[in-house]
Design a protein around this motif. Sequence first.
Motif, PDB file in Angstrom:
ATOM      1  N   ARG A  96      83.355  55.896 -13.121  1.00  0.00           N
ATOM      2  CA  ARG A  96      82.551  55.880 -14.115  1.00  0.00           C
ATOM      3  C   ARG A  96      81.739  57.227 -14.143  1.00  0.00           C
ATOM      4  O   ARG A  96      81.466  57.782 -15.127  1.00  0.00           O
ATOM      5  CB  ARG A  96      81.931  54.447 -14.348  1.00  0.00           C
ATOM      6  CG  ARG A  96      81.189  54.491 -15.650  1.00  0.00           C
ATOM      7  CD  ARG A  96      80.481  53.131 -15.491  1.00  0.00           C
ATOM      8  NE  ARG A  96      81.760  52.063 -15.951  1.00  0.00           N
ATOM      9  CZ  ARG A  96      81.503  50.707 -15.868  1.00  0.00           C
ATOM     10  NH1 ARG A  96      80.244  50.416 -15.802  1.00  0.00           N
ATOM     11  NH2 ARG A  96      82.408  49.958 -16.264  1.00  0.00           N
TER      12      ARG A  96
ATOM     13  N   GLY B 191      83.428  60.142 -15.349  1.00  0.00           N
ATOM     14  CA  GLY B 191      83.945  60.253 -16.447  1.00  0.00           C
ATOM     15  C   GLY B 191      85.489  59.915 -16.657  1.00  0.00           C
ATOM     16  O   GLY B 191      86.229  60.547 -17.424  1.00  0.00           O
TER      17      GLY B 191
ATOM     18  N   ASP C  68      88.882  57.998 -17.462  1.00  0.00           N
ATOM     19  CA  ASP C  68      89.014  57.009 -18.651  1.00  0.00           C
ATOM     20  C   ASP C  68      90.149  56.182 -17.681  1.00  0.00           C
ATOM     21  O   ASP C  68      90.714  56.278 -16.760  1.00  0.00           O
ATOM     22  CB  ASP C  68      89.245  57.654 -19.685  1.00  0.00           C
ATOM     23  CG  ASP C  68      90.613  58.771 -19.755  1.00  0.00           C
ATOM     24  OD1 ASP C  68      91.435  58.753 -18.669  1.00  0.00           O
ATOM     25  OD2 ASP C  68      90.564  59.496 -20.648  1.00  0.00           O
ATOM     26  N   ARG C  69      90.765  55.290 -18.793  1.00  0.00           N
ATOM     27  CA  ARG C  69      91.852  54.354 -18.291  1.00  0.00           C
ATOM     28  C   ARG C  69      93.053  55.208 -18.037  1.00  0.00           C
ATOM     29  O   ARG C  69      94.036  55.125 -16.880  1.00  0.00           O
ATOM     30  CB  ARG C  69      92.124  53.256 -19.396  1.00  0.00           C
ATOM     31  CG  ARG C  69      91.325  52.179 -19.621  1.00  0.00           C
ATOM     32  CD  ARG C  69      91.595  50.987 -20.602  1.00  0.00           C
ATOM     33  NE  ARG C  69      90.474  49.935 -20.582  1.00  0.00           N
ATOM     34  CZ  ARG C  69      90.671  48.968 -21.370  1.00  0.00           C
ATOM     35  NH1 ARG C  69      91.712  48.918 -22.053  1.00  0.00           N
ATOM     36  NH2 ARG C  69      89.697  48.283 -21.588  1.00  0.00           N
TER      37      ARG C  69
ATOM     38  N   THR D 186      92.854  56.955 -14.607  1.00  0.00           N
ATOM     39  CA  THR D 186      92.823  55.881 -13.569  1.00  0.00           C
ATOM     40  C   THR D 186      94.255  55.588 -13.274  1.00  0.00           C
ATOM     41  O   THR D 186      94.627  55.394 -12.239  1.00  0.00           O
ATOM     42  CB  THR D 186      92.072  54.779 -14.019  1.00  0.00           C
ATOM     43  OG1 THR D 186      90.805  55.107 -14.095  1.00  0.00           O
ATOM     44  CG2 THR D 186      92.069  53.731 -12.775  1.00  0.00           C
TER      45      THR D 186
ATOM     46  N   ASN E 206      89.715  63.646  -9.998  1.00  0.00           N
ATOM     47  CA  ASN E 206      88.496  62.932  -9.379  1.00  0.00           C
ATOM     48  C   ASN E 206      88.341  63.944  -8.131  1.00  0.00           C
ATOM     49  O   ASN E 206      88.980  64.022  -7.398  1.00  0.00           O
ATOM     50  CB  ASN E 206      88.410  61.683  -9.032  1.00  0.00           C
ATOM     51  CG  ASN E 206      87.064  60.921  -8.541  1.00  0.00           C
ATOM     52  OD1 ASN E 206      86.259  61.729  -7.860  1.00  0.00           O
ATOM     53  ND2 ASN E 206      86.859  59.833  -9.182  1.00  0.00           N
TER      54      ASN E 206
END
Length: 416
Positions: free
Chosen positions: A34, A37, A39-40, A43, A92
């Motif tokens: 989170r 930033g 998003d689905r 992820t 990430n």
Amino acid sequence: MTNAVPQQSRARFDRWGPWALLAAGAVAAALSARPVGMDRTATAVSAVLVAAAAVLQGCWARLKRRRPGPSRTGVCLYVLRWANGFVLTWINPFFAFYAVTGYYTASVDLPRRLVLPGLFLTAVTMAGSEVGGWPPHGPVLWLGFLLVLAVNMVMVAVFTRYAEQEQARALVQAGTIAELERTNTALEQALRENAALHDQLLVQAREAGVADERRRLAAEIHDTIAQGLTGIIAQLQVVANAPDLATARTHLERASRLARHSLGEARRSVHNLAPVALAADGLPEALRKTVGEWGERTGVRARFTVTGTVEQLHDEVSATLLRIAQEALSNAARHARASRVGVTLSFMGDEVTLDVRDDGAGFDPAAAAPRTRAGGFGLDGMRARAERIAGSLAVESEPGHGTAVSARVPLVRDDR
């Protein structure tokens, strides 16, 4: 032993380290999804890539078990893992925990010429993570990325150089240890061989000592007891044919003296002592008595002469010259049929010379040598005695013109 522990630790890290770093990156990315930033979609993509990284690591482990060391397949797997780690770090930055695996596997899994390119690719991924993730936003972050990349490459080059030097030292050390082990093995074998040789030499020395002692006793018996018994027999033969009792008694007394003398010589030979004649007198007087008694016993005119300044000789030198004189006189009595015999003892500086000459039948020394060597302790025995004390023996003879025996030995004084 000292190299085995680090190698075992490295093997365990190569097997489980990538899995632990992948898990650490996945956990860190999940906790920071989170704030960064994600998003689905990001992820889901990262989950697929983590699963792909796990499959790739499993294939890598099987490859390394079958074929350790650099290979083409290993290069492909390294590039795929780098690409996977690069994309995960783009999604990430915390997936850099997994991407750092390329730093310590490049030198093991890549050929030497591809190690630096592989490290550069990993440094690009790590530098992007360290400036906040891919892509850098703005000129300042791009400048920071290039600066961090340069620092990473310098550090990589330095540590790679250190690693190569350490590996070279380890190889040299391993070679040295192997050479020391071979040397120790060879030394142990040499020590065992030396021990066996030492035992063999002891046995040979003991056997040589026994043989030398046997020769000494044989020569002593021949030069003393045998000659004494020969003299006794000769005296007894005279007694048997004596025309009157007085003559018989005279020769019996001579036989008795010879028997006592031979008994003393036998006892002294057993104990390796000097001849009886040297027990109370020096060599000149002992030779004078020996020559006189021999002439009286054989009826041959015998004369003894001393030249030079008389010195007190070492016992071994005196005994050797006396035994040579006794053997030469015995040979003259048995073979020469001489009417005159002369014995001369000469002291000449650092040498002593003993000459025994007779006017007997003589012989051919060249023809007599084989017979002497086969027959016992005649000329060869005298020569061996002289050589035992660093001397020499010369024989001059001719049929019908007598014989001269000359023994020359070092003048060794008795310092007692």
